[in-house]
Design a protein around this motif. Structure first.
Motif, PDB file in Angstrom:
ATOM      1  N   ALA A 280       7.941  15.875 -20.221  1.00  0.00           N
ATOM      2  CA  ALA A 280       6.969  15.092 -19.465  1.00  0.00           C
ATOM      3  C   ALA A 280       7.524  14.737 -18.085  1.00  0.00           C
ATOM      4  CB  ALA A 280       6.609  13.821 -20.233  1.00  0.00           C
ATOM      5  N   PHE A 281       8.805  14.333 -18.046  1.00  0.00           N
ATOM      6  CA  PHE A 281       9.429  14.012 -16.762  1.00  0.00           C
ATOM      7  C   PHE A 281       9.563  15.261 -15.890  1.00  0.00           C
ATOM      8  CE2 PHE A 281      10.972  10.614 -19.568  1.00  0.00           C
ATOM      9  CZ  PHE A 281      10.700   9.489 -18.790  1.00  0.00           C
ATOM     10  N   ALA A 282       9.784  16.412 -16.497  1.00  0.00           N
ATOM     11  CA  ALA A 282       9.847  17.657 -15.738  1.00  0.00           C
ATOM     12  C   ALA A 282       8.511  17.961 -15.091  1.00  0.00           C
ATOM     13  CB  ALA A 282      10.278  18.803 -16.643  1.00  0.00           C
ATOM     14  N   MET A 283       7.420  17.709 -15.819  1.00  0.00           N
ATOM     15  CA  MET A 283       6.093  17.955 -15.268  1.00  0.00           C
ATOM     16  C   MET A 283       5.763  16.985 -14.142  1.00  0.00           C
ATOM     17  SD  MET A 283       4.947  20.671 -16.674  1.00  0.00           S
ATOM     18  CE  MET A 283       6.669  21.153 -16.403  1.00  0.00           C
ATOM     19  N   LEU A 284       6.317  15.776 -14.205  1.00  0.00           N
ATOM     20  CA  LEU A 284       6.151  14.850 -13.089  1.00  0.00           C
ATOM     21  C   LEU A 284       6.879  15.387 -11.863  1.00  0.00           C
ATOM     22  CD1 LEU A 284       5.906  11.134 -12.908  1.00  0.00           C
ATOM     23  CD2 LEU A 284       7.870  12.085 -11.719  1.00  0.00           C
ATOM     24  N   ALA A 285       8.117  15.853 -12.051  1.00  0.00           N
ATOM     25  CA  ALA A 285       8.879  16.407 -10.928  1.00  0.00           C
ATOM     26  C   ALA A 285       8.214  17.641 -10.345  1.00  0.00           C
ATOM     27  CB  ALA A 285      10.304  16.752 -11.384  1.00  0.00           C
TER      28      ALA A 285
END
Length: 265
Positions: free
Chosen positions: A197-202
């Motif tokens: 999920a954090f990767a998709m934010l980045a």
């Protein structure tokens, strides 16, 4: 440790994670429960094998460095350089055959997160950040490996925002109420993802990620990736996220201020 040595070393750690974990994915792999009597907290042979292999390489190459790992604890956690390892972040997704998990490798320098990698062996993706920039490496349309810069999406209104959290079941009652205040005003809310999920934010696909009860190894390797892509990540009080706890990450500073106010209530 020169820049060339460091780059090659991290690449080898990433390869160890891929080589060790991928053969176990989508097999009849069993999972033990680390939290017997409480909420199911699975751990697999793949978790143990990958962290053990990475730790061996770190201790052989940099014997003065510290290590903080999910499966085998900490050694020299007050050292100048400390490696932070989560061999499979998202073990529940891993044992369910879902690809939204990853191996997290981070480096703290004097307690500050300076470098982080999220490795997804199944999709052949890597998200890499040093706080000053972040990149994605993965297969292109023809299958060849390509690299592109990661940039968060500039969305300053929750009415237009996409929100992710791993699961509402991971929140205490009062913290779930805080999360629901944010969820009530976003355009789209989705569950699942863990580190991905954090990767998709980045990568600029979502605008806000909120989690509760994270550990250092869950978030420290992701901080340089998020910040390197232009995002903001703190605890719910606006302080450092490196020690884990209740964490909120957003794609821009304006949305972050709004998120903190909603979480505070």
């Amino acid at each position: 440790m020169t820049a060339v040595d460091f780059a090659a070393f991290v690449e080898r750690l990433s390869e160890i994670a891929c080589e060790t974990i991928l053969p176990f994915f989508r097999t009849a792999l069993g999972a033990a429960d680390k939290n017997v009597g409480g909420a199911f907290d699975p751990v697999t042979e793949a978790d143990h094998a990958a962290e053990a292999a990475m730790r061996r390489l770190i201790m052989t190459t940099f014997p003065s460095h510290g290590i903080i790992g999910e499966e085998f604890g900490s050694i020299r956690s007050d050292a100048e350089f400390v490696w932070v390892l989560d061999p499979i972040d998202g073990t529940k997704s891993f044992i369910a055959g879902l690809p939204t998990w990853g191996s997290l490798i981070g480096l703290l320098h004097n307690g500050a997160p300076t470098y982080g990698v999220l490795v997804q062996p199944f999709t052949r993706e890597r998200f890499i950040g040093d706080g000053g920039g972040a990149v994605w490496r993965g297969p292109g349309q023809g299958g060849e490996l390509v690299e592109r810069k990661l940039t968060t999406r500039l969305c300053d209104s929750f009415a237009e925002a996409t929100l992710l959290t791993t699961s509402p079941l991971l929140y205490t009652e009062d913290k779930l109420a805080a999360f629901r205040r944010v969820e009530a005003v976003v355009r789209l809310s989705r569950y699942g993802g863990d580190c991905y999920a954090f990767a998709m934010l980045a990568a600029g696909h979502v605008d806000c990620v909120i989690e509760s009860g994270l550990k250092t190894y869950d978030i420290a390797p992701l901080i340089p990736i998020i910040e390197g892509a232009g995002g903001v990540v703190t605890d719910w009080a606006g302080g450092s996220a490196v020690q884990g706890g209740d964490i909120v990450a957003t794609g821009c500073a304006q949305l972050h201020v709004r998120a903190l106010k909603l979480l505070e209530g």
